[in-house]
Design a protein around this motif. Structure first.
Motif, PDB file in Angstrom:
ATOM      1  N   MET A 157       0.930  -1.073  -0.140  1.00 18.08           N
ATOM      2  CA  MET A 157      -0.026  -0.119   0.087  1.00 18.08           C
ATOM      3  C   MET A 157       0.879   1.290  -0.144  1.00 18.08           C
ATOM      4  SD  MET A 157      -3.508  -0.733   0.618  1.00 18.08           S
ATOM      5  CE  MET A 157      -3.980   0.673   1.542  1.00 18.08           C
ATOM      6  N   ILE A 158       1.802   1.188   0.750  1.00 19.48           N
ATOM      7  CA  ILE A 158       2.536   2.577   0.806  1.00 19.48           C
ATOM      8  C   ILE A 158       3.306   2.763  -0.441  1.00 19.48           C
ATOM      9  CG2 ILE A 158       4.813   3.402   2.043  1.00 19.48           C
ATOM     10  CD1 ILE A 158       3.615   2.051   4.588  1.00 19.48           C
ATOM     11  N   ASP A 159       3.827   1.654  -1.216  1.00 19.87           N
ATOM     12  CA  ASP A 159       4.525   1.627  -2.417  1.00 19.87           C
ATOM     13  C   ASP A 159       3.463   2.478  -3.254  1.00 19.87           C
ATOM     14  OD1 ASP A 159       6.950   0.503  -1.901  1.00 19.87           O
ATOM     15  OD2 ASP A 159       6.579  -1.244  -3.025  1.00 19.87           O
ATOM     16  N   LEU A 160       2.319   1.940  -3.158  1.00 18.97           N
ATOM     17  CA  LEU A 160       1.253   2.633  -4.263  1.00 18.97           C
ATOM     18  C   LEU A 160       0.873   3.943  -3.991  1.00 18.97           C
ATOM     19  CD1 LEU A 160      -1.669  -0.228  -4.334  1.00 18.97           C
ATOM     20  CD2 LEU A 160      -0.170   0.358  -6.021  1.00 18.97           C
ATOM     21  N   LEU A 161       0.922   4.320  -2.703  1.00 25.51           N
ATOM     22  CA  LEU A 161       0.673   5.771  -2.487  1.00 25.51           C
ATOM     23  C   LEU A 161       1.973   6.592  -2.514  1.00 25.51           C
ATOM     24  CD1 LEU A 161      -1.358   5.177   0.707  1.00 25.51           C
ATOM     25  CD2 LEU A 161      -2.124   6.451  -1.333  1.00 25.51           C
ATOM     26  N   LYS A 162       3.041   6.224  -2.295  1.00 21.27           N
ATOM     27  CA  LYS A 162       4.290   6.941  -2.367  1.00 21.27           C
ATOM     28  C   LYS A 162       4.602   7.279  -3.972  1.00 21.27           C
ATOM     29  CE  LYS A 162       6.869   6.931   1.678  1.00 21.27           C
ATOM     30  NZ  LYS A 162       8.072   6.049   2.259  1.00 21.27           N
ATOM     31  N   GLY A 163       4.401   6.121  -4.803  1.00 25.45           N
ATOM     32  CA  GLY A 163       4.605   6.485  -6.211  1.00 25.45           C
ATOM     33  C   GLY A 163       6.292   6.666  -6.353  1.00 25.45           C
ATOM     34  N   THR A 164       6.448   6.939  -7.605  1.00 25.03           N
ATOM     35  CA  THR A 164       8.112   7.142  -8.068  1.00 25.03           C
ATOM     36  C   THR A 164       8.545   8.621  -8.219  1.00 25.03           C
ATOM     37  OG1 THR A 164       7.191   6.586 -10.263  1.00 25.03           O
ATOM     38  CG2 THR A 164       8.001   4.681  -9.139  1.00 25.03           C
TER      39      THR A 164
ATOM     40  N   PRO B 233       1.766   9.113   3.972  1.00 28.33           N
ATOM     41  CA  PRO B 233       1.511   7.630   3.530  1.00 28.33           C
ATOM     42  C   PRO B 233       1.475   6.475   4.478  1.00 28.33           C
ATOM     43  CG  PRO B 233       3.070   8.826   1.966  1.00 28.33           C
ATOM     44  CD  PRO B 233       2.809   9.523   3.323  1.00 28.33           C
ATOM     45  N   GLU B 234       2.509   6.545   5.488  1.00 29.06           N
ATOM     46  CA  GLU B 234       2.380   5.612   6.428  1.00 29.06           C
ATOM     47  C   GLU B 234       1.326   5.697   7.359  1.00 29.06           C
ATOM     48  OE1 GLU B 234       6.889   5.842   7.402  1.00 29.06           O
ATOM     49  OE2 GLU B 234       7.241   5.491   5.184  1.00 29.06           O
ATOM     50  N   GLY B 235       1.186   6.870   7.764  1.00 30.40           N
ATOM     51  CA  GLY B 235       0.203   7.094   8.725  1.00 30.40           C
ATOM     52  C   GLY B 235      -1.364   6.724   8.211  1.00 30.40           C
ATOM     53  N   PHE B 236      -1.338   6.987   6.866  1.00 28.83           N
ATOM     54  CA  PHE B 236      -2.569   6.990   6.122  1.00 28.83           C
ATOM     55  C   PHE B 236      -3.002   5.409   6.062  1.00 28.83           C
ATOM     56  CE2 PHE B 236      -5.167   6.279   2.431  1.00 28.83           C
ATOM     57  CZ  PHE B 236      -6.255   7.148   2.513  1.00 28.83           C
ATOM     58  N   VAL B 237      -1.816   4.546   5.740  1.00 30.57           N
ATOM     59  CA  VAL B 237      -2.095   3.256   5.671  1.00 30.57           C
ATOM     60  C   VAL B 237      -2.285   2.532   7.102  1.00 30.57           C
ATOM     61  CG1 VAL B 237      -1.147   0.924   5.223  1.00 30.57           C
ATOM     62  CG2 VAL B 237      -0.697   2.848   3.644  1.00 30.57           C
ATOM     63  N   ASP B 238      -1.666   2.835   8.038  1.00 36.56           N
ATOM     64  CA  ASP B 238      -1.860   2.450   9.340  1.00 36.56           C
ATOM     65  C   ASP B 238      -3.200   2.869   9.779  1.00 36.56           C
ATOM     66  OD1 ASP B 238       0.442   1.376   9.695  1.00 36.56           O
ATOM     67  OD2 ASP B 238       1.438   3.162  10.617  1.00 36.56           O
ATOM     68  N   ALA B 239      -3.775   3.938   9.430  1.00 37.38           N
ATOM     69  CA  ALA B 239      -4.942   4.531   9.780  1.00 37.38           C
ATOM     70  C   ALA B 239      -5.973   3.577   9.062  1.00 37.38           C
ATOM     71  CB  ALA B 239      -5.315   6.071   9.690  1.00 37.38           C
ATOM     72  N   LEU B 240      -5.852   3.254   7.832  1.00 38.31           N
ATOM     73  CA  LEU B 240      -6.552   2.590   7.293  1.00 38.31           C
ATOM     74  C   LEU B 240      -7.031   1.281   7.818  1.00 38.31           C
ATOM     75  CD1 LEU B 240      -7.521   3.731   4.261  1.00 38.31           C
ATOM     76  CD2 LEU B 240      -6.149   2.432   3.276  1.00 38.31           C
ATOM     77  N   PHE B 241      -6.123   0.899   8.535  1.00 40.33           N
ATOM     78  CA  PHE B 241      -6.186  -0.514   9.165  1.00 40.33           C
ATOM     79  C   PHE B 241      -6.479  -0.433  10.693  1.00 40.33           C
ATOM     80  CE2 PHE B 241      -4.537  -1.568   5.120  1.00 40.33           C
ATOM     81  CZ  PHE B 241      -5.306  -2.419   4.628  1.00 40.33           C
TER      82      PHE B 241
END
Lengths: 313, 494
Positions: A83-90, A303-311
């Motif tokens: 998920m973090i990969d997806l959100l962070k992008g390149t 992104p990391e906080g968002f993914v954590d919050a998502l779950f």
């Protein structure tokens, strides 16, 4: 209060969805079978991230862990990394948590122009007020341009905010040309030596061709004074929006070349997972999130906080 | 994105068609496509699971297994099930014949409550009631001003109090009193947007509910809402016992799966849909059209209604006649183009026509609007005389027109050529029956009518009955024969 806490506080309010995190769904010692994976996919889909993105994460999980006994930590790591990969992008954008203005591009000289757009009722004006507040708290001089000349009393709404925040505003009577308001806004920002100009626009559905053309015109007109304006074109997206968010991102990006998102209304039960799909397909990232009705309820996206919050539990 | 579920179902089944047998497991595979389509349309996950299960049970029957086109059968079943789930409709607002009726609007922030209040007021006024608006949104800056402006547009009184000294419950109470005093029949309460998880504000809503006892509690819901629609609708229904739902912002390209979710979890009927920012853009909800939209199947009925509303019928008849007589001028053409523009973007229109959705996808980034605008520009640069009779356009005139509209002379030429080709096509078409006409339109679409790059050339008309203008053709043949004979003689003399 950091982003994490605030997001979590927003999530505390929820009673039903995603209370249980990955750890609850996957118990150590279980076999990671199809029905478990399907349950997991359902959870992903409920965040509005879309069938494709959810399918991708589930497939990854199946490939890495399918058929084996569950190692909770490893599963969680796989999901989180993906998920973090997806959100962070390149594209190397970084959200520096110690500097809340880090994702905003700055003009080389003169005022930085921020154009804010979105469909009706996503909270553009409120988000602008919050952003203005954030900029002013960091010691910047901000000018507002009330470009929503269409909706009844929209100009009044922004004017009230400008009075509360104590920043100058450029306005015209309703139904006048929004591009003219934007133009005058740029003029005023240059004259008064402001650091930032934030241009409000009327809410519009992305299928209304003439209104999308109007947005383009606003951009074009501002460029007469500052050739590289707007430096930021922010799309405000309601976190409750489903898959239509993708269509919004596409159309608005075509008109004004979006550079980022403000994800509003994250204090409800909606997760705003569609930003994952937007990041993946359109490439532009979330920059800020709205987590409440108060003027300082705007947080830097993380992104990391968002993914954590998502779950989050 | 799915544009047409029938197509993708067709793809799923075509793999098995070779073997000649559709089995139960094939149908289950096909149902996965339905599931994806519904999820893409933002129908809530649990609702989708339930729905697919039920539809699968129904689909696994003799009829589908033996059918030649199982995808159509299945889509038919799914479509019908969707309609059943979203129905029955109830467009009434329970307006009492005597005494005062109270309608309370509620919903999340930004769902469009205030605008919808105005639309409802307008609708009630047109139906002969006297509506009365109460501004109970003391939260958002300038919400009261917005309602006042809207009230002014509709021409109905608005009751408001100073937000600093009042509270929403009090405003509603006083508003109803005031409405009774002025003799209004229907009171519409515009409450503030609130999150369904905000306990304090939800309680306030219940207080309003118990203090003024509204006859109708309506939830305003954004049609673009995703999976969260079920949560908020359920919470509002638990707090208020809703009487109906109004779905807003359906004029966009959202598939509107929220409609299904909300109905499925609350059981509350959807009464109206908002389809535009103007105050007259409130329509009654029709489950059959919504079902088509969720499945991405096009909505010809709505298109027809829209056309009827925008087009002047007499004008249409006159144009039709002109077409039949082959007297269709560029002036008429321009008029028609403008009318079509009123219906919305070309893309939107075509999506509403069953079977055309796929063409929209093929178009990609091509934009028929730009082409239409250019054509209109060219016609605008002609004199009325030239529009009536394009034959007078010679080289000089052509250059002038090209200059005036900023195109190349060749573009003008192309338009004239296309126009004369189209005129002939239409003349032919207007003498056809409805069925043939539909076929011809489809042929036109296939032939690149919607593709601005393709030239709409005059095609030779061949039919089993011979050319349309038989006499002329016979004359022509005679002439040719004579000429041939003459040539023969000449050759012999040499």
């Amino acid at each position: 209060m950091g982003l994490f806490d605030k997001l979590k506080r927003g999530l505390e309010k929820t009673k039903q969805i995603l209370r249980t995190d990955v750890r609850d769904l996957f118990r150590s010692g279980q076999i990671l079978d199809d029905s478990l994976l399907q349950d997991f996919e359902a959870r992903l889909i409920r965040t509005d991230m879309g069938v494709t993105a959810a399918g991708r994460i589930t497939a990854r999980l199946r490939a890495d862990h399918g058929g084996r006994t569950v190692d909770v930590d490893a599963v969680w790591k796989t999901v989180r990394d993906e998920m973090i990969d997806l959100l962070k992008g390149t594209d190397g954008i970084r959200w520096d948590l110690s500097n809340p203005l880090s994702p905003i591009m700055k003009a080389a000289s003169g005022p930085t122009v921020i154009l804010v757009a979105g469909v009706n009722g996503v909270g553009k004006t409120t988000s602008i007020a919050k952003l203005t507040n954030l900029l002013m708290k960091n010691g910047h001089k901000v000018v507002l341009a009330a470009g929503d000349t269409f909706r009844a009393a929209a100009v009044e709404q922004l004017t009230m905010w400008s009075e509360r925040l104590g920043c100058p505003i450029v306005r015209k009577e309703s139904n006048s040309d929004p591009a003219a308001v934007a133009f005058e806004g740029v003029q005023k920002a240059v004259e008064t030596g402001a650091d930032y100009l934030i241009v409000d626009t009327a809410g519009r559905l992305q299928t209304q061709k003439n209104l999308m053309d109007e947005l383009e015109k606003i951009r074009r007109v501002m460029r007469k004074i500052i050739p590289d304006a707007p430096h930021e074109s922010l799309l405000v997206l309601d976190a409750t929006t489903g898959q239509n968010g993708l269509s919004q991102a596409k159309s608005f990006s075509q008109a004004i070349g979006c550079t980022g998102l403000i994800l509003s209304k994250l204090d409800g039960t909606a997760r705003g997972g569609v930003v994952v799909a937007i990041r993946q397909e359109m490439g532009f990232p979330v920059k800020y999130i709205g987590v409440g009705e108060q003027v300082d309820d705007l947080e830097l996206f993380d992104p990391e906080g968002f993914v954590d919050a998502l779950f989050a539990k | 994105m799915f544009e047409n579920i029938t197509q993708s179902l067709g793809k799923a089944f075509s793999a098995f068609r070779g073997t000649g047998k559709i089995t139960e497991s094939n149908i289950r595979d096909g149902m996965q496509q339905v599931r994806t389509a519904l999820l893409e349309a933002d129908v809530a996950y649990d609702v989708v699971q339930d729905f697919v299960k039920r539809a699968t049970e129904e689909a696994i029957g003799e009829k589908v297994l033996k059918s030649l086109r199982p995808e159509e059968q299945i889509v038919g079943i799914v479509h019908q099930q969707l309609i059943d789930l979203m129905g029955p409709v109830d467009h009434s607002l329970a307006i009492k014949r005597d005494g005062i009726s109270i309608i309370m609007m509620c919903g999340l922030q930004g769902s469009g409550k205030t605008t919808t209040c105005g639309k409802l007021a307008r609708r009630l006024k047109e139906a002969g009631h006297s509506p009365f608006l109460v501004a109970a949104d003391l939260q958002r800056p300038a919400a009261i001003e917005q309602l006042k402006v809207i009230g002014g547009q509709v021409g109905c009184p608005v009751y408001a109090e100073d937000p600093k000294t009042s509270n929403p419950v009090q405003v509603c109470k006083n508003g109803v009193k005031e409405a009774k005093r002025v003799g209004a029949k229907v009171v519409i309460l515009d409450t503030a947007g609130r999150l369904h998880v905000d306990a304090a504000l939800m309680k306030e809503l219940q207080q309003i509910d118990s203090s003024v006892a509204p006859d109708q509690a309506l939830l305003v819901c954004d049609a673009m809402t995703g999976q969260d629609a079920v949560n908020s609708a359920k919470a509002f229904n638990d707090a208020l016992e809703l009487d109906g739902v109004i779905l807003t912002k359906l004029d966009g390209d959202t598939r509107g799966g929220a409609a299904l979710s909300v109905k499925a979890v609350t059981g509350v009927p959807i009464k109206f849909i908002g389809v535009g920012e103007q105050l007259d853009r409130l329509e009654e909800f029709h489950p059959d059209r919504m079902a088509g939209r969720i499945l991405g199947m096009g909505d010809i009925v709505s298109l027809f209604e829209k056309a009827q509303k925008e087009f002047d019928e007499e004008d249409m008849l006159r144009q039709q006649e002109k077409m039949q007589q082959g007297k269709f001028t560029l002036e008429d053409f321009r008029k028609q183009m403008r009318q079509i523009k009123k219906l919305g973007s070309m893309r939107e229109i075509m999506k509403m026509i069953p079977g055309m959705g796929a063409i929209v996808d093929q178009m990609g980034d091509l934009n028929p609007e730009d082409d239409m605008r250019r054509i209109e520009g060219i016609i605008n640069s002609m004199t009325p005389k030239e529009r009536q009779n394009p034959d007078v356009i010679d080289r000089g005139r052509r250059n002038r027109i090209a200059c005036g509209s900023g195109v190349q002379p060749a573009d003008v030429n192309k338009l004239l050529k296309d126009f004369s080709a189209m005129g002939k096509m239409m003349q032919g078409m207007s003498s056809m029956g409805l069925r043939d006409r539909m076929r011809a339109v489809k042929g036109m679409a296939d032939g690149g009518f919607m593709n601005p790059g393709a030239e709409l050339m005059e095609k030779k008309m061949r039919s089993t009955r011979g050319p349309l203008n038989q006499d002329e053709a016979r004359e022509k043949k005679k002439k040719q024969k004579k000429e041939a004979q003459k040539a023969k003689k000449r050759n012999r003399k040499k």
